[in-house]
Design a protein around this motif. Structure first.
Motif, short mmCIF file in Angstrom:
data_model
loop_
_atom_site.label_atom_id
_atom_site.label_comp_id
_atom_site.label_asym_id
_atom_site.label_seq_id
_atom_site.Cartn_x
_atom_site.Cartn_y
_atom_site.Cartn_z
N LEU A 151 -7.52 4.17 0.87
CA LEU A 151 -6.97 2.81 0.54
C LEU A 151 -7.70 2.12 -0.55
O LEU A 151 -7.57 1.18 -0.93
CB LEU A 151 -6.76 1.85 1.82
N ALA B 130 -7.59 -1.71 4.94
CA ALA B 130 -7.75 -1.67 3.39
C ALA B 130 -9.21 -1.49 2.94
O ALA B 130 -9.41 -0.88 1.97
CB ALA B 130 -6.82 -2.55 2.91
N TYR C 40 0.81 -1.33 -0.07
CA TYR C 40 -0.03 -0.04 0.10
C TYR C 40 1.03 1.14 0.00
O TYR C 40 0.40 2.45 -0.73
CB TYR C 40 -1.15 -0.12 1.20
#
Lengths: 335, 391
Positions: free
Chosen positions: B178, B172, B109
């Motif tokens: 995200l 997430a 990420y």
């Protein structure tokens, strides 16, 4: 970069809420639902705790023992002639008889699965005196195997929902309705936990379990059959998971799915650790607390934060009480 | 736990032929008796062979037509890097980490946020600069997670790390920056274009990615190897063997555990960032606990605590499903069975951990009592009793 991030987090404020109004409004609803959910956790957690207490082993495959029980419930319902669709109107006696039968079948299936697991995956290792990490790895392997066998057998979709009992409000408490299903789950679970507690603390076999948990070698010298005690532990833990599977299937009728045990297993293990793993009453306390906090957190922060709330609770509790709320006790000296 | 009778293939491929049938133990002794320079000289042909693999595309070894061979190799190398990182935590320091995928996810990420056009951070960073940033961020994550939790004993640590892995996945899912399931497209890659104007590091061409990954694996192996031979590594082994005794002997156990955790996390973050770059796409579907368990399986399968072992384990875990695509559906069933059977018959993994600390101690003792130096660690291996048996 940091500036951008902070402004973004400040702007997009709807991803998390802090809704005290909903929380206080639904407080009693959540309490009751949390207790029902928590008793299921507690039943499964007891299986983790018993095995941990005796073998110092995280039985990672216990979630699969549970889900096998859920399949057992489904097929019992199916073989009794119930089909997916509208809930049948049953006389109370008939309902209880059917549920009891499903419960017994699930307990037997889960218990036997747990015993078979012990035979195949753990006993050969115990004979060799393998390190503890190895037990965990075989447990993970066994968990994969059971999951995949279920997948190959029944496919990836959950079994269709079969309901025997339609939730119906029985009475209200502080404006929150209490359904017959919730009462049934909480009362039956508490009863089972009471029986398990009595069994461990009051009976001869239970004393054997406690003796092996305290000191396996000395227990063997005192004439306790260690292997039989270990088998019994798995059997009791598995049977409780089977009972939990029945309640779970009544709450979430389409719950029989090959991976369905995984999250519940983690939650139940969290509950066991929360209360103090190896401690029977800790499992009950941990399960109930986890069920309550999850439901409170859900109404306070929003449904998507439910699981995170549970895990944060675990980390926070372990920070302050590294062996859980009540501490480990099955192995501690108690006459 | 003696490995004398074993007939497994030799781990050190650079060794010359011998008269007696070679055993792991004798090869190991031989290998350890070589100088550092000789070891490198023997390793370089092996390394060259490893680098040449995607070009050679050897007939039996190739995964085609099922899977693109260079990409399969890249994934194997990625698993190798992960296994080396996780081995620091599990194999060296003996900390059971079930949420390693969390660090892997954080790294992926970070790469996505810093390079993708979908990212809320408009100021993009070159991909090669992302790698150290990803390592730093995951290292900090490791320290933040480790500081409260590393005081816990083994099994509690296992469940907390498991929870951490799930938390990363759920974050997430839930945090808007995200991007949940929709994820990030067009994640950056290292610079450079081919003659036809296409980037060298494209998503379809695994070879350059594989080379980059192998290079990083070698670098990390050397770094971790140096750490292992240092005071830090000895502290890790002491903690792994018996934490209480280590503490009594004056090892700052908490600090060294945190080190292991942070270093392992950083390596996990690095592999996550590279993975994101190669796939070019990151969403919340790739960081579940099952993946974490596969990582752990790679370490344990090969032999936790043994660097060559974890490389072998990683290769097996990643390569087998790519090579035999027809069994890929039963991948987890076969893994599960293999794990159970392997653990029952060879609990220390394919190649067990070396008890280097014990071997060194014996060596020193022998020197002290005036006997000729003898590097063999056979007796040390045999003397190590299995610890903490189940019941």
């Amino acid at each position: 970069v940091i500036h951008q991030l902070t402004t973004l987090l400040a702007e997009g404020g709807d991803w998390i809420k802090f809704d005290v109004a909903t929380f206080s409004q639904q407080f009693w609803d959540n309490t009751i639902e949390g207790l029902a959910q928590g008793s299921i956790y507690a039943l499964v957690a007891l299986g983790y705790t018993l095995v941990y207490g005796v073998l110092k082993l995280i039985n990672f495959a216990h979630s699969e023992v549970f889900i096998v029980g859920a399949y057992g419930v489904y097929f019992t319902f199916f073989d009794l002639g119930f089909r997916p669709g509208p809930t049948p109107e049953l006389a109370i006696g008939e309902l209880i008889a059917n549920l009891l039968l499903a419960c017994v079948v699930a307990m037997v299936i889960s218990g036997l699965t747990a015993v078979a697991l012990e035979r195949v995956a753990y006993r050969p290792l115990r004979r060799k005196g393998a390190p503890r990490l190895v037990f965990l790895i075989t447990a993970i392997g066994a968990s994969f195997v059971i999951q995949q066998l279920l997948f190959i057998w029944r496919g990836g979709n959950p079994e269709p929902a079969i309901r025997l009992l339609r939730p119906k409000e029985v009475f209200t408490i502080f404006g929150a309705s209490v359904t017959n299903l919730q009462i049934l789950i909480v009362v039956a679970s508490l009863l089972l936990l009471l029986v398990a507690d009595t069994f461990i603390n009051r009976t001869r076999l239970g004393r054997g379990i406690r003796a092996v948990a305290q000191d396996p070698d000395t227990a063997t010298l005192m004439g306790v059959n260690k292997e039989r005690v270990i088998m019994l532990t798995f059997l009791v833990g598995g049977a409780l998971a089977g009972a939990a599977a029945l309640f779970y299937m009544m709450k979430i009728p389409a719950g029989a799915q090959y991976q369905g045990g995984f999250l519940l297993g983690i939650k139940a293990f969290t509950a066991a650790v929360l209360g103090g793993i190896g401690n029977l009453r800790g499992a009950l306390l941990g399960g109930l607390i986890l069920g309550l906090v999850e439901n409170y957190g859900q109404s306070l922060f929003g449904g998507q934060w439910r699981d995170i709330v549970a895990f944060v609770l675990l980390v926070v509790v372990l920070m302050f009480r590294p062996t859980g709320i009540l501490g480990e006790s099955l192995g501690k000296a108690r006459v | 736990m003696s490995t004398q009778e074993t007939t497994l293939p030799a781990p050190a491929a650079g060794d010359p032929a011998r008269r007696r049938p070679p055993t792991i133990q004798s090869l190991r002794d031989r290998w350890n008796n070589l100088t550092r320079f000789q070891q490198w000289a023997a390793l370089i042909p092996v390394l060259v062979l490893i680098y040449a693999l995607p070009i050679l595309n050897p007939p039996l070894l190739t995964t085609e037509p099922g899977t693109n061979f260079p990409i399969a190799l890249f994934n194997a190398a990625r698993f190798a890097l992960i296994a080396v990182g996780l081995n620091v935590v599990v194999g060296q320091a003996g900390l059971l980490d079930l949420g390693y995928v969390g660090f892997f996810g954080v790294g992926a990420y970070v790469a996505a946020l810093l390079t993708s056009k979908d990212s809320v951070i408009l100021h993009h960073v070159p991909f090669l600069a992302v790698l150290p940033i990803a390592m730093a961020v995951t290292m900090v994550t490791g320290v933040v997670l480790g500081t409260p939790t590393l005081r816990l004993r083994g099994d509690y640590l296992a469940i907390v790390t498991l929870a951490f892995g799930e938390m990363v996945r759920l974050l997430a899912d839930n945090l808007p920056p995200l991007r949940g399931n929709s994820g990030f497209q067009a994640i950056g890659h290292p610079p450079g274009t081919q003659a036809d104007g296409n980037p060298i590091f494209s998503q379809t061409n695994g070879t350059p990615w594989y080379w980059l990954m192998v290079t990083l694996v070698v670098v990390i192996l050397v770094l971790v190897g140096n750490l292992e031979r240092s005071r830090v590594g000895r502290a890790w082994v002491a903690i792994r063997e018996d934490e209480d005794v280590a503490e009594m002997m004056g090892v700052a156990t908490f600090r060294y555990k945190l080190w292991a955790f942070a270093i392992g996390a950083a390596i996990g973050g690095l592999s996550g960032a590279l993975y994101a770059g190669q796939i070019g796409f990151v969403n919340n579907q790739k960081f579940d606990v099952v993946t974490s368990v596969l990582f752990l399986a790679a370490v344990v399968l090969g032999g936790s605590g043994n660097k060559v072992g974890v490389l072998v384990g990683a290769f097996v875990i990643s390569y087998i499903p790519d090579r035999f695509v027809q069994i890929a559906e039963y991948k987890y069933l076969i893994f599960g069975l293999a794990l159970i059977i392997l653990m029952i018959f060879r609990p220390q993994g394919l190649l067990g951990a070396r008890q280097r600390l014990l071997a060194r101690g014996r060596e020193a003792y022998q020197r002290l009592i005036g006997r000729p130096e003898q590097v063999s660690s056979e007796s040390a291996l045999a003397a190590e009793p299995a610890k903490g048996a189940g019941a």
